[in-house]
Design a protein around this motif. Structure first.
Motif, mmCIF file in Angstrom:
data_model
loop_
_atom_site.group_PDB
_atom_site.id
_atom_site.type_symbol
_atom_site.label_atom_id
_atom_site.label_comp_id
_atom_site.label_asym_id
_atom_site.label_seq_id
_atom_site.Cartn_x
_atom_site.Cartn_y
_atom_site.Cartn_z
ATOM 1 N N ASP A 125 45.561 -39.173 -84.816
ATOM 2 C CA ASP A 125 46.238 -37.881 -84.899
ATOM 3 C C ASP A 125 46.497 -37.378 -83.485
ATOM 4 O O ASP A 125 46.054 -37.996 -82.512
ATOM 5 C CB ASP A 125 45.392 -36.866 -85.673
ATOM 6 C CG ASP A 125 46.223 -35.783 -86.352
ATOM 7 O OD1 ASP A 125 47.390 -35.565 -85.956
ATOM 8 O OD2 ASP A 125 45.706 -35.137 -87.274
ATOM 9 N N SER A 134 42.613 -25.271 -87.276
ATOM 10 C CA SER A 134 43.098 -26.180 -88.317
ATOM 11 C C SER A 134 43.176 -27.614 -87.785
ATOM 12 O O SER A 134 42.929 -28.563 -88.535
ATOM 13 C CB SER A 134 44.440 -25.723 -88.884
ATOM 14 O OG SER A 134 45.443 -25.745 -87.903
ATOM 15 N N ASP A 135 43.486 -27.787 -86.489
ATOM 16 C CA ASP A 135 43.439 -29.122 -85.884
ATOM 17 C C ASP A 135 42.020 -29.680 -85.940
ATOM 18 O O ASP A 135 41.812 -30.854 -86.267
ATOM 19 C CB ASP A 135 43.882 -29.092 -84.415
ATOM 20 C CG ASP A 135 45.359 -28.776 -84.214
ATOM 21 O OD1 ASP A 135 46.175 -29.116 -85.097
ATOM 22 O OD2 ASP A 135 45.683 -28.193 -83.158
ATOM 23 N N LYS A 137 39.538 -28.983 -88.034
ATOM 24 C CA LYS A 137 39.168 -29.351 -89.405
ATOM 25 C C LYS A 137 39.859 -30.639 -89.848
ATOM 26 O O LYS A 137 39.236 -31.539 -90.402
ATOM 27 C CB LYS A 137 39.520 -28.220 -90.371
ATOM 28 C CG LYS A 137 38.664 -26.993 -90.210
ATOM 29 C CD LYS A 137 39.121 -25.879 -91.143
ATOM 30 C CE LYS A 137 38.326 -24.613 -90.914
ATOM 31 N NZ LYS A 137 38.819 -23.510 -91.737
ATOM 32 N N ARG A 138 41.157 -30.725 -89.601
ATOM 33 C CA ARG A 138 41.936 -31.902 -90.010
ATOM 34 C C ARG A 138 41.431 -33.158 -89.297
ATOM 35 O O ARG A 138 41.173 -34.186 -89.931
ATOM 36 C CB ARG A 138 43.412 -31.664 -89.691
ATOM 37 C CG ARG A 138 44.323 -32.792 -90.108
ATOM 38 C CD ARG A 138 45.765 -32.576 -89.670
ATOM 39 N NE ARG A 138 45.930 -32.786 -88.229
ATOM 40 C CZ ARG A 138 46.134 -31.809 -87.343
ATOM 41 N NH1 ARG A 138 46.241 -30.548 -87.721
ATOM 42 N NH2 ARG A 138 46.267 -32.092 -86.055
ATOM 43 N N ASN A 141 37.912 -34.465 -90.440
ATOM 44 C CA ASN A 141 37.968 -35.245 -91.685
ATOM 45 C C ASN A 141 38.572 -36.622 -91.466
ATOM 46 O O ASN A 141 38.094 -37.614 -92.032
ATOM 47 C CB ASN A 141 38.738 -34.469 -92.756
ATOM 48 C CG ASN A 141 37.965 -33.265 -93.244
ATOM 49 O OD1 ASN A 141 36.749 -33.304 -93.377
ATOM 50 N ND2 ASN A 141 38.661 -32.178 -93.499
#
Length: 154
Positions: A125, A134-135, A137-138, A141
């Protein structure tokens, strides 16, 4: 389930270090997973063999060109590439995450894309500058999923 994540990265101006720290805190508190990280900058050019899976983070610093037609030259972050190449450490890297500035257009995260191609591991990523929650968290995962896949292949 993964009980430890190793992160090997380089941070020169602090943005990548900040992101790795936020990511580490998030993973520890929400996933109950230990995160060990190493900023290659601190090794001052030294290397050692890695014997555990790791994920890598690489900001893009380029000198000249547009990254497509007129070339590019990676500057400042080559120590990470040297470390990954030394002792066949790339065999333990299950992916790389790139960071950069979207103002650089085609050169945004170009170094991470080049490392993925050079070493044969996936570009997991990308995020811009210091990233967002949000970066975090993404990417947390994605790292956990990729590490599980890598461990299942061993």
């Amino acid at each position: 389930m993964t009980d430890k994540i190793n992160i090997i990265y380089i941070s020169l101006n602090g943005n990548t270090k900040y992101f790795v720290e936020c990511l580490s805190d998030y993973i520890k508190t929400t996933k109950d997973v230990v995160v060990e990280s190493l900023n290659i900058k601190d090794l001052k050019g030294e290397s050692f063999p890695v014997d555990e899976p790791f994920v890598s983070f690489l900001p893009t610093y380029l000198n000249g060109g547009n990254g497509i037609h007129t070339g590019d030259k990676e500057v400042l972050t080559t120590r990470l590439g040297d470390f990954i190449a030394s002792n066949d450490n790339f065999k333990y890297c299950y992916g790389i995450i790139g960071s950069g500035n979207r103002n650089f257009n085609n050169q945004f995260c170009l170094s991470a894309k080049q490392y993925a191609e050079r070493f044969g591991f996936p570009l997991i990523d990308v995020f811009e500058l210091r990233g967002t929650q949000s970066d975090v968290k993404r990417i947390a995962n994605l790292i956990i999923d990729r590490q599980e896949e890598f461990l299942n292949k061993l």
